[in-house]
Design a protein around this motif. Structure first.
Motif, PDB file in Angstrom:
ATOM      1  N   VAL A  86       1.052  -1.188  -0.261  1.00 24.07           N
ATOM      2  CA  VAL A  86       0.629   0.155  -0.130  1.00 24.07           C
ATOM      3  C   VAL A  86       1.174   1.207   0.225  1.00 24.07           C
ATOM      4  O   VAL A  86       0.772   2.437  -0.760  1.00 24.07           O
ATOM      5  CB  VAL A  86      -1.283   0.015   1.243  1.00 24.07           C
ATOM      6  CG1 VAL A  86      -1.861   1.328   1.478  1.00 24.07           C
ATOM      7  CG2 VAL A  86      -2.026  -1.008   1.638  1.00 24.07           C
ATOM      8  N   VAL A  87       1.486   1.001   0.579  1.00 24.70           N
ATOM      9  CA  VAL A  87       2.698   2.353   0.959  1.00 24.70           C
ATOM     10  C   VAL A  87       2.997   2.641  -0.378  1.00 24.70           C
ATOM     11  O   VAL A  87       3.492   3.752  -1.097  1.00 24.70           O
ATOM     12  CB  VAL A  87       3.848   1.925   2.160  1.00 24.70           C
ATOM     13  CG1 VAL A  87       4.808   3.166   1.845  1.00 24.70           C
ATOM     14  CG2 VAL A  87       2.527   2.059   3.292  1.00 24.70           C
ATOM     15  N   GLU A  88       3.731   1.786  -1.162  1.00 24.91           N
ATOM     16  CA  GLU A  88       5.070   1.755  -2.012  1.00 24.91           C
ATOM     17  C   GLU A  88       4.014   2.341  -3.277  1.00 24.91           C
ATOM     18  O   GLU A  88       4.370   2.915  -3.920  1.00 24.91           O
ATOM     19  CB  GLU A  88       5.083   0.389  -2.703  1.00 24.91           C
ATOM     20  CG  GLU A  88       6.018   0.237  -4.477  1.00 24.91           C
ATOM     21  CD  GLU A  88       7.487   0.843  -4.318  1.00 24.91           C
ATOM     22  OE1 GLU A  88       8.274   0.614  -5.016  1.00 24.91           O
ATOM     23  OE2 GLU A  88       7.282   1.553  -2.306  1.00 24.91           O
ATOM     24  N   ILE A  89       2.648   1.641  -3.324  1.00 21.75           N
ATOM     25  CA  ILE A  89       1.333   2.156  -4.475  1.00 21.75           C
ATOM     26  C   ILE A  89       0.624   4.061  -4.222  1.00 21.75           C
ATOM     27  O   ILE A  89       1.221   4.646  -4.979  1.00 21.75           O
ATOM     28  CB  ILE A  89       0.734   1.672  -4.637  1.00 21.75           C
ATOM     29  CG1 ILE A  89       0.806   0.602  -5.044  1.00 21.75           C
ATOM     30  CG2 ILE A  89      -1.259   2.352  -5.667  1.00 21.75           C
ATOM     31  CD1 ILE A  89      -0.888  -0.694  -5.065  1.00 21.75           C
ATOM     32  N   VAL A  90       0.903   4.044  -3.000  1.00 24.81           N
ATOM     33  CA  VAL A  90       1.117   5.771  -3.231  1.00 24.81           C
ATOM     34  C   VAL A  90       2.513   6.951  -2.400  1.00 24.81           C
ATOM     35  O   VAL A  90       2.022   7.453  -3.999  1.00 24.81           O
ATOM     36  CB  VAL A  90       0.336   5.614  -0.988  1.00 24.81           C
ATOM     37  CG1 VAL A  90       0.046   6.956  -1.025  1.00 24.81           C
ATOM     38  CG2 VAL A  90      -0.718   5.345  -1.208  1.00 24.81           C
ATOM     39  N   PHE A  91       3.049   6.228  -2.354  1.00 24.27           N
ATOM     40  CA  PHE A  91       4.545   6.567  -2.897  1.00 24.27           C
ATOM     41  C   PHE A  91       4.870   6.846  -4.342  1.00 24.27           C
ATOM     42  O   PHE A  91       4.840   7.635  -5.146  1.00 24.27           O
ATOM     43  CB  PHE A  91       5.746   6.099  -2.318  1.00 24.27           C
ATOM     44  CG  PHE A  91       6.266   6.143  -2.390  1.00 24.27           C
ATOM     45  CD1 PHE A  91       7.770   7.484  -2.524  1.00 24.27           C
ATOM     46  CD2 PHE A  91       7.422   5.996  -3.521  1.00 24.27           C
ATOM     47  CE1 PHE A  91       8.474   8.475  -2.234  1.00 24.27           C
ATOM     48  CE2 PHE A  91       8.801   6.592  -4.042  1.00 24.27           C
ATOM     49  CZ  PHE A  91       9.373   7.702  -3.384  1.00 24.27           C
ATOM     50  N   LEU A  92       4.105   5.790  -5.008  1.00 24.18           N
ATOM     51  CA  LEU A  92       4.590   5.287  -6.532  1.00 24.18           C
ATOM     52  C   LEU A  92       3.427   7.037  -7.086  1.00 24.18           C
ATOM     53  O   LEU A  92       3.664   7.682  -8.369  1.00 24.18           O
ATOM     54  CB  LEU A  92       4.169   4.301  -7.212  1.00 24.18           C
ATOM     55  CG  LEU A  92       5.329   2.968  -7.352  1.00 24.18           C
ATOM     56  CD1 LEU A  92       4.883   2.104  -7.476  1.00 24.18           C
ATOM     57  CD2 LEU A  92       6.631   3.937  -7.974  1.00 24.18           C
ATOM     58  N   LEU A  93       2.236   6.761  -6.739  1.00 27.76           N
ATOM     59  CA  LEU A  93       1.468   7.685  -7.641  1.00 27.76           C
ATOM     60  C   LEU A  93       1.553   9.307  -7.066  1.00 27.76           C
ATOM     61  O   LEU A  93       1.702  10.185  -7.958  1.00 27.76           O
ATOM     62  CB  LEU A  93      -0.082   7.189  -6.635  1.00 27.76           C
ATOM     63  CG  LEU A  93      -0.045   6.256  -7.307  1.00 27.76           C
ATOM     64  CD1 LEU A  93      -1.833   5.986  -6.292  1.00 27.76           C
ATOM     65  CD2 LEU A  93      -0.692   6.112  -9.059  1.00 27.76           C
ATOM     66  N   MET A  94       1.858   9.046  -6.046  1.00 28.14           N
ATOM     67  CA  MET A  94       3.215  10.651  -5.432  1.00 28.14           C
ATOM     68  C   MET A  94       3.715  11.186  -6.645  1.00 28.14           C
ATOM     69  O   MET A  94       4.331  12.534  -6.452  1.00 28.14           O
ATOM     70  CB  MET A  94       3.360  10.836  -3.637  1.00 28.14           C
ATOM     71  CG  MET A  94       2.220  10.274  -3.037  1.00 28.14           C
ATOM     72  SD  MET A  94       2.306  10.547  -1.165  1.00 28.14           S
ATOM     73  CE  MET A  94       3.295  12.076  -0.468  1.00 28.14           C
TER      74      MET A  94
END
Length: 201
Positions: A86-94
């Protein structure tokens, strides 16, 4: 959040412009996906003539390095796999927003997220299947990508990583696990992402 990221991006572009001299335009392009400066200077045209314009475009190779650094950090913190995804996906979108949402980075993020969400679906990650699905989706949505060099470079770098990253990780492996995580994996990703794209470049 999106407004804050856009403000941070604008601030970073200005700081590069003020403090980095002749390198400002290239750093703006590499870090922030902002290519207006090197276009105005004529530098981008020179990159295109040499056939290396993809170097200053935020794309699959750049994203692979950024994503792996973040995953290495989460692994260092010993985060649970579900939380790490979840953190990785949010980070990539940011990061995608910070880079100005270029189409090359959008394709790469789509491929990476599809691979990561295989965990949520309780299925084994199948990188080649994910890549094939991404290619099909993009061709259906925009048929012109069939003749797009940037699309080939994005897909090719991901294909190289899927096929060769484990091999190169073993080549660069050392007895020190921390060195493997911080250096070996990054080298493996960089080399494997260039195996297919470099001959074409």
């Amino acid at each position: 959040m999106m407004g804050a990221l856009i403000d941070i991006r604008r601030c970073a572009i200005e700081l590069f412009g003020q403090h980095c001299g002749e390198s400002a335009g290239i750093l703006q392009a590499l870090v922030c996906g902002y290519r207006n400066t090197i276009r105005d200077e004529g530098t981008y045209e020179q990159f295109k003539i040499c056939g290396i314009a993809h170097i200053v475009a935020v794309s699959g190779a750049h994203l692979a390095i950024v994503a792996t650094l973040m995953l290495s950090f989460l692994r260092f913190l010993k985060a649970r796999r579900s939380i790490a995804v979840v953190v990785e996906i949010v980070f990539l979108l940011m990061y995608l927003i910070f880079a100005g949402v270029p189409i090359s980075a959008l394709r790469a993020v789509f491929m990476v997220v599809l691979s990561l969400t295989s965990f949520v679906a309780m299925r084994r990650s199948a990188s080649l299947n994910s890549l094939a699905l991404c290619i099909i989706v993009f061709i259906v949505l925009t048929p012109s990508v069939c003749v797009s060099v940037s699309f080939f470079l994005s897909a090719g770098s991901v294909l190289g990583i899927a096929m060769f990253s484990s091999l190169f990780a073993s080549v660069f492996a050392t007895e020190n696990e921390k060195v493997n995580g911080l250096v070996g994996e990054q080298l493996a990703l960089t080399v494997s992402s260039n195996v297919i794209t470099l001959p074409a470049s």
